[in-house]
Each structure stands twice: as C-alpha cells, then as structure tokens.
Motif scaffolding. Structure first.
Motif, mmCIF file in Angstrom:
data_model
loop_
_atom_site.group_PDB
_atom_site.id
_atom_site.type_symbol
_atom_site.label_atom_id
_atom_site.label_comp_id
_atom_site.label_asym_id
_atom_site.label_seq_id
_atom_site.Cartn_x
_atom_site.Cartn_y
_atom_site.Cartn_z
ATOM 1 N N GLN A 80 0.818 -1.207 0.000
ATOM 2 C CA GLN A 80 0.000 0.000 0.000
ATOM 3 C C GLN A 80 0.863 1.273 0.000
ATOM 4 N N ILE A 81 1.959 1.227 0.724
ATOM 5 C CA ILE A 81 2.853 2.389 0.773
ATOM 6 C C ILE A 81 3.602 2.519 -0.553
ATOM 7 N N ALA A 82 3.956 1.388 -1.151
ATOM 8 C CA ALA A 82 4.636 1.429 -2.451
ATOM 9 C C ALA A 82 3.734 2.097 -3.495
ATOM 10 N N ILE A 83 2.452 1.766 -3.464
ATOM 11 C CA ILE A 83 1.496 2.416 -4.368
ATOM 12 C C ILE A 83 1.463 3.919 -4.108
ATOM 13 N N THR A 84 1.412 4.273 -2.828
ATOM 14 C CA THR A 84 1.382 5.683 -2.437
ATOM 15 C C THR A 84 2.587 6.432 -3.005
ATOM 16 N N ALA A 85 3.765 5.823 -2.867
ATOM 17 C CA ALA A 85 4.995 6.448 -3.367
ATOM 18 C C ALA A 85 4.923 6.616 -4.880
ATOM 19 N N GLY A 86 4.427 5.608 -5.570
ATOM 20 C CA GLY A 86 4.344 5.657 -7.029
ATOM 21 C C GLY A 86 3.388 6.734 -7.515
ATOM 22 N N VAL A 87 2.228 6.813 -6.865
ATOM 23 C CA VAL A 87 1.240 7.814 -7.269
ATOM 24 C C VAL A 87 1.791 9.221 -7.019
ATOM 25 N N ALA A 88 2.557 9.377 -5.935
ATOM 26 C CA ALA A 88 3.142 10.688 -5.637
ATOM 27 C C ALA A 88 4.174 11.088 -6.689
ATOM 28 N N GLN A 89 4.858 10.108 -7.273
ATOM 29 C CA GLN A 89 5.909 10.410 -8.250
ATOM 30 C C GLN A 89 5.384 10.524 -9.672
ATOM 31 N N ALA A 90 4.268 9.861 -9.964
ATOM 32 C CA ALA A 90 3.769 9.802 -11.336
ATOM 33 C C ALA A 90 3.278 11.170 -11.787
ATOM 34 N N ARG A 91 3.501 11.488 -13.054
ATOM 35 C CA ARG A 91 3.159 12.816 -13.553
ATOM 36 C C ARG A 91 2.026 12.785 -14.583
ATOM 37 N N GLY A 92 1.507 11.623 -14.900
ATOM 38 C CA GLY A 92 0.520 11.500 -15.975
ATOM 39 C C GLY A 92 -0.786 12.228 -15.695
ATOM 40 N N ASP A 93 -1.545 12.499 -16.752
ATOM 41 C CA ASP A 93 -2.894 13.055 -16.605
ATOM 42 C C ASP A 93 -3.820 11.987 -16.025
ATOM 43 N N ALA A 94 -3.444 10.736 -16.250
ATOM 44 C CA ALA A 94 -4.127 9.617 -15.594
ATOM 45 C C ALA A 94 -3.054 8.677 -15.069
ATOM 46 N N ILE A 95 -3.392 7.962 -13.998
ATOM 47 C CA ILE A 95 -2.448 7.003 -13.421
ATOM 48 C C ILE A 95 -3.136 5.652 -13.335
ATOM 49 N N ILE A 96 -2.458 4.630 -13.816
ATOM 50 C CA ILE A 96 -3.020 3.279 -13.719
ATOM 51 C C ILE A 96 -2.164 2.480 -12.747
ATOM 52 N N ILE A 97 -2.793 1.978 -11.700
ATOM 53 C CA ILE A 97 -2.079 1.203 -10.678
ATOM 54 C C ILE A 97 -2.269 -0.272 -10.977
ATOM 55 N N MET A 98 -1.183 -1.006 -10.994
ATOM 56 C CA MET A 98 -1.247 -2.396 -11.457
ATOM 57 C C MET A 98 -0.228 -3.255 -10.707
ATOM 58 N N ASP A 99 -0.557 -4.504 -10.433
ATOM 59 C CA ASP A 99 0.426 -5.415 -9.850
ATOM 60 C C ASP A 99 1.444 -5.830 -10.906
ATOM 61 N N ALA A 100 2.611 -6.249 -10.433
ATOM 62 C CA ALA A 100 3.665 -6.628 -11.368
ATOM 63 C C ALA A 100 3.490 -8.039 -11.913
ATOM 64 N N ASP A 101 2.739 -8.878 -11.204
ATOM 65 C CA ASP A 101 2.784 -10.313 -11.488
ATOM 66 C C ASP A 101 1.843 -10.756 -12.614
ATOM 67 N N LEU A 102 1.236 -9.775 -13.315
ATOM 68 C CA LEU A 102 0.346 -10.039 -14.453
ATOM 69 C C LEU A 102 -0.954 -10.732 -14.047
ATOM 70 N N GLN A 103 -1.246 -10.740 -12.738
ATOM 71 C CA GLN A 103 -2.582 -11.175 -12.318
ATOM 72 C C GLN A 103 -3.605 -10.152 -12.794
ATOM 73 N N ASP A 104 -3.148 -8.897 -12.871
ATOM 74 C CA ASP A 104 -3.945 -7.841 -13.474
ATOM 75 C C ASP A 104 -3.491 -7.725 -14.922
ATOM 76 N N PRO A 105 -4.252 -8.226 -15.890
ATOM 77 C CA PRO A 105 -3.777 -8.201 -17.284
ATOM 78 C C PRO A 105 -3.666 -6.755 -17.785
ATOM 79 N N PRO A 106 -2.494 -6.359 -18.301
ATOM 80 C CA PRO A 106 -2.299 -4.972 -18.740
ATOM 81 C C PRO A 106 -3.307 -4.542 -19.799
ATOM 82 N N GLU A 107 -3.826 -5.510 -20.564
ATOM 83 C CA GLU A 107 -4.776 -5.173 -21.638
ATOM 84 C C GLU A 107 -6.032 -4.490 -21.091
ATOM 85 N N VAL A 108 -6.385 -4.788 -19.839
ATOM 86 C CA VAL A 108 -7.569 -4.172 -19.231
ATOM 87 C C VAL A 108 -7.402 -2.646 -19.160
ATOM 88 N N ALA A 109 -6.138 -2.204 -19.137
ATOM 89 C CA ALA A 109 -5.860 -0.764 -19.084
ATOM 90 C C ALA A 109 -6.497 -0.043 -20.270
#
Ligand code: UDP
Ligand code: MG
Length: 331
Positions: A80-109
């Motif tokens: 949860q803190i890792a997500i927090t750090a990432g969202v704080a650093q990301a500069r996009g107009d939209a941010i997509i949060i995703m697990d690394a292990d491909l349990q969340d298929p990137p195509e859903v993005a």
C-alpha cells in the motif's frame, strides 16, 4: 483523435515490485504490446519496495530504451505504501495502478482509458472470476467485504483490488491525504468523483510466488475496518447495554423468587461463567479501543510514509551482477 483534448495526453503506470525478478521480462513484453494501442504518452513508474533480488537491475536494464522510471524505497514498506509512493511520483494526466505479477492483465488498461476519456475520474477493475485463488481465499474475501460494507458508510466495492485508473485530480487529492495507515482502495472510494468499473478475469501469477503472507493480508483487512469504521468502538456500548439489561433481568428473577419464598442458593458454576464472560468482554473492548489508540499513536508520530534511496541504483551497478545470473533466476 482524442489525444488533442487538453489534460488527457499522458498516462503513467504505477507498478509496485517486491522481489519480482521472475516476472519482469514478461511484464515488460506485455507492457510494450499494449503501449502500441494507447493513443497518449505512456510511462511507467516502478516502485522497488526493498527487493532483495535482481528486480531493480532487471528494470534498469530495460529502462534504457523505454520510458521507465525506477524509484527505490529504502526498505520494504509494503504494497500500500509502495502504491502511495508511485502515485506521488507519477506525472501523468491519468495514473493506472497495477500489480507486477500479471494477475492484473495490462490489456484491461485499454478499457480503463476508454472509460476515462468518456469522462470518468476513477475506473476500477472488478474481478468476475479469480483464477488460481483457492476456495478459502475467495470465501474469506467475500465474507470480509460483506462485513466491511455493513460497517462503513463509504461504498467500498466488492471484488475490487487496487487495479484501477485514477485521474490527475484524484491523484492530487490522494497525495494530499496524510494518513499513515493507508487502505488505498478505501481512500479512493472515499474521494468520490465520477467512478465506474470495468470487468476482468483475474489471472494466475505469471511467475514467482505471492509476496502477501497471511499476516500482511490480515493487517490489510484490519486497516480497512479500522480506517473506515468506528462500529467496533460503538460495539462496546452495545456489549455494556446488553450485559446491564441481562443483570437487571436476573435481579427481577431473584426478587420474584424471594417473594415466592423459594430458597435461592446461587450456583458456583453460573457465577464463574458470568464473571469470566464479563472479563472476556472487558478485555475484548479494551483491545478494540487499543487498536484505535495505536492508530492515533501512529499518526501522532508523523513519520514520513516512505523513504526513497537515491543511491541504490549506483550501489547495485557497483555490485557487478551479470546477465547470466539474472537469466538463471528467472526459472
Ligand atoms: N508488493 C510490494 N510490497 C510488498 C508486497 C507486495 O510492492 O511488501 C507488490 C508485489 O510485487 C506485486 C503486488 O504488490 O506487484 C501484489 O503482490 P502479490 O502479487 O504478491 O499479492 P497477491 O496477488 O498474492 O495478493
Ligand atoms: Mg499477485
């Protein structure tokens, strides 16, 4: 096309990684494949959550030819803190949060981005089926979300994890929320704005093993309830009231018995039972209060949520890991 619309031109992916060396090559390939279909600037913020394997080097190796950023936290701070750090650093107009292990298929993005362009500010991915997750996990998860939704006025949707798209304005709000014990999906629900869901089938982990031991799962579950409900605290009141009413009824029973002239030799067993029940209730109540006090203590310390180590990359390069070693560890 739609990319001309102001404020909808760049998308950041935030991916927390903790000892994910086995999955990085597949992840990079899948990301490359979908980036071709995204009509916007894309970049990835990998948050290395104190990995002790070659996760960091593998990402650095792939970063040269791609718009990847790597943030190294100074130790393992948790998902949860890792997500927090990432969202704080990301500069996009939209941010997509995703697990690394491909349990969340990137195509859903791609579906999420479509919804975002239709005007939604939060697009969560809802699991219609969970592959590779046992009956026990599915049962406990469903029971947990049922209880949670009864306990809190915030509508935290069921079968939704942290896989979602958030608009820049939502990210700004989340970044400004200082709470220490972060239950990200709850915070996103709390924020409001226009929210919607897309459906997807949760896949099995592509490689490696889960980084979420039972204890971490329980902590997350407790955080959800403690952070979004004061029902446990109010339960103390109901315990007290119930016990008080019970003893009042018992008093009437004794009094009527005395009026009727019965001999009231009270049993040892019932006294003991009642006493131990009462002290159980008291300790339980004290424990519940303790959980909330613990959270106040945590907030009062006001420590930073995470620390970024700017030197870690240099250190790792200096340690001289070579590619053959990395390849060996992928299987
Ligand atoms: N993760 C993390 N820090 C941790 C544990 C996990 O950054 O302390 C990351 C992990 O690398 C993955 C995501 O969080 O990208 C979800 O973890 P995992 O897939 O192990 O959890 P599960 O799907 O088994 O619940
Ligand atoms: Mg996983």
């Amino acid at each position: 096309m739609t990319s001309e619309r102001p404020g909808k031109n760049s998308i950041s992916f935030v991916i927390p990684v903790y000892n994910e060396e086995a999955v990085i090559p597949q992840l990079v390939a899948r990301l490359d494949a979908i980036f071709e279909h995204i009509d916007a600037d894309t970049n990835v913020v990998f948050v290395n959550d104190g990995s002790t394997d070659r996760t960091s080097q593998l990402i650095t190796k792939n970063a040269a030819s791609r718009p990847y950023h790597l943030i190294n936290l100074s130790r393992n701070f948790g998902h949860q803190i890792a997500i927090t750090a990432g969202v704080a650093q990301a500069r996009g107009d939209a941010i997509i949060i995703m697990d690394a292990d491909l349990q969340d298929p990137p195509e859903v993005a791609l579906d999420m981005i479509t919804k975002w362009r239709e005007g939604y500010d939060v697009v969560s991915a809802k699991r219609v089926r969970r592959k590779g997750e046992g009956l026990f996990k599915r049962f406990t998860a469903s029971l947990y979300y049922r209880i949670l939704s009864k306990m809190t006025p915030i509508d935290i949707p069921r079968d939704v994890g942290d896989f979602r798209l958030i608009d820049r304005k939502v990210a700004d709000v989340l970044n400004a929320m200082p709470e220490q014990d972060r239950y990200f999906r709850g915070m996103v629900s709390w924020v409001g704005f226009r929210q919607t869901q897309v459906m997807f089938e949760r896949q099995e982990r592509a490689a490696g093993t889960t980084k979420y031991p039972m204890a971490a799962m329980l902590r997350l579950a407790a955080n959800g309830i403690l952070g979004f409900s004061d029902v446990p605290l109010r339960m103390a009141l109901w315990f007290g009231l119930t016990v008080a009413l019970g003893s009042f009824a018992a008093a009437i029973f004794v009094f009527v018995g005395w009026l009727l002239g019965g001999s009231m030799v009270s049993g040892w067993a019932s006294t003991m039972l009642f006493l131990s029940f009462l002290s159980g209730v008291q300790l339980l109540t004290l424990g519940i209060v303790g959980l909330y006090v613990g959270r106040i203590y945590n907030e009062a310390k006001g420590r930073p949520l995470y620390l970024i180590d700017p030197d870690q990359d240099r250190d790792m390069e200096a340690s001289g890991v070579n590619d053959e070693q990395v390849a060996k560890h992928q299987h």
